[in-house]
Design an enzyme around this catalytic site. Sequence first.
Site, PDB file in Angstrom:
ATOM      1  CE1 TYR A 207      28.941  67.282-138.954  1.00 62.39           C
ATOM      2  CE2 TYR A 207      30.451  65.485-139.418  1.00 62.39           C
ATOM      3  CZ  TYR A 207      29.766  66.263-138.509  1.00 62.39           C
ATOM      4  OH  TYR A 207      29.897  66.022-137.153  1.00 62.39           O
ATOM      5  CE  LYS A 211      30.750  69.636-136.535  1.00 53.94           C
ATOM      6  NZ  LYS A 211      30.421  70.415-135.328  1.00 53.94           N
ATOM      7  CB  THR A 244      22.629  62.998-130.458  1.00 51.18           C
ATOM      8  OG1 THR A 244      23.435  63.261-131.625  1.00 51.18           O
ATOM      9  CG2 THR A 244      23.526  62.856-129.236  1.00 51.18           C
TER      10      THR A 244
END
Length: 325
Positions: A207, A211, A244
Site C-alpha cells: 500500500y 501511494k 471510510t
Amino acid sequence: MLSAIRSYVLPIIRLYLLGLKVLLVQLFSGPFRLPVMPRQDGKVAIVTGGGRGIGYEVVRHMARLGAHVIIGGRDEQEGLAAVRRICEDYKEAKVEFTKLDLASLQSVRQFVQSFKERDLPLHVLVNNAGVMLVPEGRTEDGFEQHFGVNYLGHFLLTWLLLDTLKDSGKCGRFSRVVNVSSSAHRLGEIRLNDPNSCHCYSAHAAYCHSKLAQLLFSSHLHQELQHGGYPLSSCAVDPGMVDTALYRHLWTPLCLAQSAIARLLFRTPAEGAATVLYAALSPALEGERGGGYWANGRREMTTPTFDPQLQRRLWETSLRLLDLQ
C-alpha cells in the site's frame, strides 16, 4: 527469521506508528475548512470512486456548484444510488455513473473510449478510488492489487485523458488532475525490478509503495506539463485519516475503523474531501501554483518530489508495463 521480521513485521509496525502520529496531529490541528468556492457551471469533472466516502463528498459538492460530474466506479449499484441521492438533494444536479474497474486495463480503456465518444470537455480529473491492505492478489492483468489499482489504473486513465484535459484548459482557467494520495507514501519504496512485490509480500508495504508511486507520478506529470506550456496542472492530496470503508482491512484491538471510536477520532468524509476540493476548484491554485503535495489545506514539502531521476524511471517503467511506448 530476521528477514521475515524485516519483510512482514516492520512494515506493519511502521505504518501503525505513522497512523498514530497522523491521528494525533489531526486531533490537535483540527480539520481544514473549505472556503466558499466559485460556481463551476460549464465544467466537466470525472471522479473515480465517487460512489461513497471522500469521492462521494467531492462529487456532491461539485454538483452543487453546477459542474457536470461523472462518477467512475466498479460498483454500479453503489454508483447509481449515489447519483440518486445527489439528484434528490439538488434537483438541477448533473451527475451520472459510468462503469470503471481500475483493476482492469480493458475497463479503463473502455471508460475513456465511452467518454471521448461524447465529445465532452474535461476540466477536472480526481483520481480518488483505491484499495488498502487487501489480501495478496492480482488484477485482471497480473499486477499486484495495490500497485495495479491505486497507481497503474489511474496512470493509464490519466494518460488516455491527457489530450482532452489539455484541450479543455486555457490561460487563467487551467484544467486539473488531483491524485488522492496518503501520508503512507513516506514509508514506501519504488522497486522497479519488483513492482508487483513478488519478493516477500506485505500488504502494508505494498500500500505504501503504491501511494509513493502515485505521488511521484503526480509530481513528474506536473513538471512535464509546465515544460510543455500546457494549461493543465497536477497535484497530490493527503485527506488524512478519514472514517471510510477504505480502512475495513485495518486491524486494531477494538476494531477501531469499524467502531464509534473511529467516528470520534477520524475525520468525516466531508472533512477529508475539503482539501481535495480545494486543490480541484480553488482560484488560488491556478496554473503553476496548483502543483505539489497538499494536506489539510496547505502545501507540504515531501522528499520524493525532489528526485526527478526516480520520477522519470518510474514514468518510463509504467509506460512499458502499460505498453504505451
